[in-house]
Enzyme design. Structure first.
Site, PDB file in Angstrom:
ATOM      1  CG  ASP A  26      -1.826  -1.169   1.302  1.00  0.00           C
ATOM      2  OD1 ASP A  26      -3.036  -0.955   1.423  1.00  0.00           O
ATOM      3  OD2 ASP A  26      -1.340  -2.326   1.246  1.00  0.00           O
ATOM      4  CD  GLU A  57      -7.082   0.937  -0.374  1.00  0.00           C
ATOM      5  OE1 GLU A  57      -8.193   1.111  -0.865  1.00  0.00           O
ATOM      6  OE2 GLU A  57      -6.893   0.705   0.824  1.00  0.00           O
ATOM      7  CG  ASN A  58      -4.256   3.572   1.528  1.00  0.00           C
ATOM      8  OD1 ASN A  58      -3.892   2.451   1.827  1.00  0.00           O
ATOM      9  ND2 ASN A  58      -5.480   4.004   1.771  1.00  0.00           N
ATOM     10  CG  HIS A  86      -9.699   3.902   1.034  1.00  0.00           C
ATOM     11  ND1 HIS A  86     -10.843   4.142   1.756  1.00  0.00           N
ATOM     12  CD2 HIS A  86      -8.728   3.631   1.948  1.00  0.00           C
ATOM     13  CE1 HIS A  86     -10.578   4.031   3.057  1.00  0.00           C
ATOM     14  NE2 HIS A  86      -9.305   3.713   3.191  1.00  0.00           N
ATOM     15  CG  HIS A 194      -6.872  -3.447   4.373  1.00  0.00           C
ATOM     16  ND1 HIS A 194      -7.362  -2.208   4.003  1.00  0.00           N
ATOM     17  CD2 HIS A 194      -7.509  -3.767   5.531  1.00  0.00           C
ATOM     18  CE1 HIS A 194      -8.265  -1.804   4.894  1.00  0.00           C
ATOM     19  NE2 HIS A 194      -8.369  -2.721   5.824  1.00  0.00           N
TER      20      HIS A 194
END
Length: 294
Positions: A26, A57-58, A86, A194
């Protein structure tokens, strides 16, 4: 099995009949984007990565992905981008998800959700690699069954595509272990994302699937899961909502790599990568000096 933490000494080249894939964990905010982009050449040269995949996604301020972030990662040398819970936090990415063939949304969202539920990218210009993303359900928002969803995606992939990687974006290690065992022998690797915390359980399961519960976070380690610590602690103690800002200290890239037999699709070796930003910057400085000499 080859396993490693910090990779200052590098990783031996993969066997001739194998392709080496890596999933970068991530990417969090601007610090994570910075090291993810600058580390791509280092990963290819120092770690002999041929198929480079990143969970982003971050990337946008700690939640979601912007179009410019997508383009920066692709231009840096990543072959594919995965997302997570997200996925639609930045609405602008929906058009990119619909149009581009190298970015994938979780496959257990509703069928009408924008984006592709699996993708196939080429490595070495001739080796197809299928990439699937799925969301866990334990301690996460309600979604379709990830196990049945991945099963459906596998049925849609051409059998000639032997190299298959699943990014399982889930909170619970039990969920991730179930997915690994469920898919053992049917995919090349199940790598978790995650939680932002790398796990030391990388292994090759009995039927040839590489597995790790979580590959970890790419971003500031002097933090709580990438966010400034004081605000997170205050919100926890007082139960008052506070805006969490992305931290900046001790930026590090975490990833996991696996060598996959291109004939069988089985994983032959797996290991972890943990590299500080200083190492990546030193690599680029060395390259710049070499160019000046030449």
């Amino acid at each position: 099995m080859i396993s490693g933490g910090p990779t200052d000494s590098g990783i031996p080249e993969p066997a001739a009949h194998c392709v080496r894939l890596a999933l970068v964990g991530d990417v969090v905010g601007k610090p994570g984007m910075r090291i993810a982009a600058t580390a791509a050449p280092w990963l290819r040269s120092h770690c002999h990565i041929e198929g480079l995949i990143v969970n982003a996604e971050n990337a946008a301020d700690g939640s979601g992905l912007r179009c410019k972030d997508y383009r920066r990662l692709i231009d840096a040398g990543y072959d594919a981008i995965t997302l997570g819970d997200h996925v639609y936090r930045k609405r602008e990415i929906m058009e990119t998800l619909a149009a581009e063939a190298n970015i994938v949304r979780p496959c257990n969202l509703p069928p009408s959700a924008p984006g592709k539920s699996h993708i196939v990218v080429l490595v070495r210009q001739s080796i197809p690699v299928a990439v699937i993303s799925a969301l866990g359900r334990v301690f996460m928002k309600p979604v379709d069954c990830p196990f049945r969803a991945v099963e459906r995606e596998l049925e849609l992939i051409d059998p000639s595509v032997r190299v298959r990687l699943v990014d399982f974006h889930a909170e619970a290690t039990s969920d991730k272990q179930i997915m690994g065992r469920y898919l053992d022998g049917r995919v090349s690797a199940v790598l978790g994302t995650h939680t932002h915390v790398p796990t030391a359980d990388e292994q090759i399961l009995p039927h040839g699937t590489g597995f790790q519960c979580d590959v970890g976070m790419t971003g500031p380690l002097e933090s709580i899961l990438g966010r400034k610590m004081d605000a997170v602690i205050e919100a926890t103690l007082d139960s008052i909502p506070i805006s969490f800002q992305v931290a900046t200290g001790n930026v590090r890239l975490h990833a996991s790599w696996c060598d996959v037999d291109i004939t069988t699709g089985h994983c032959r070796a797996i290991g972890r990568i943990s590299v500080p930003e200083a190492t990546v910057l030193a690599y680029h400085e060395t390259l710049a000096k070499q160019r000046m000499i030449l």
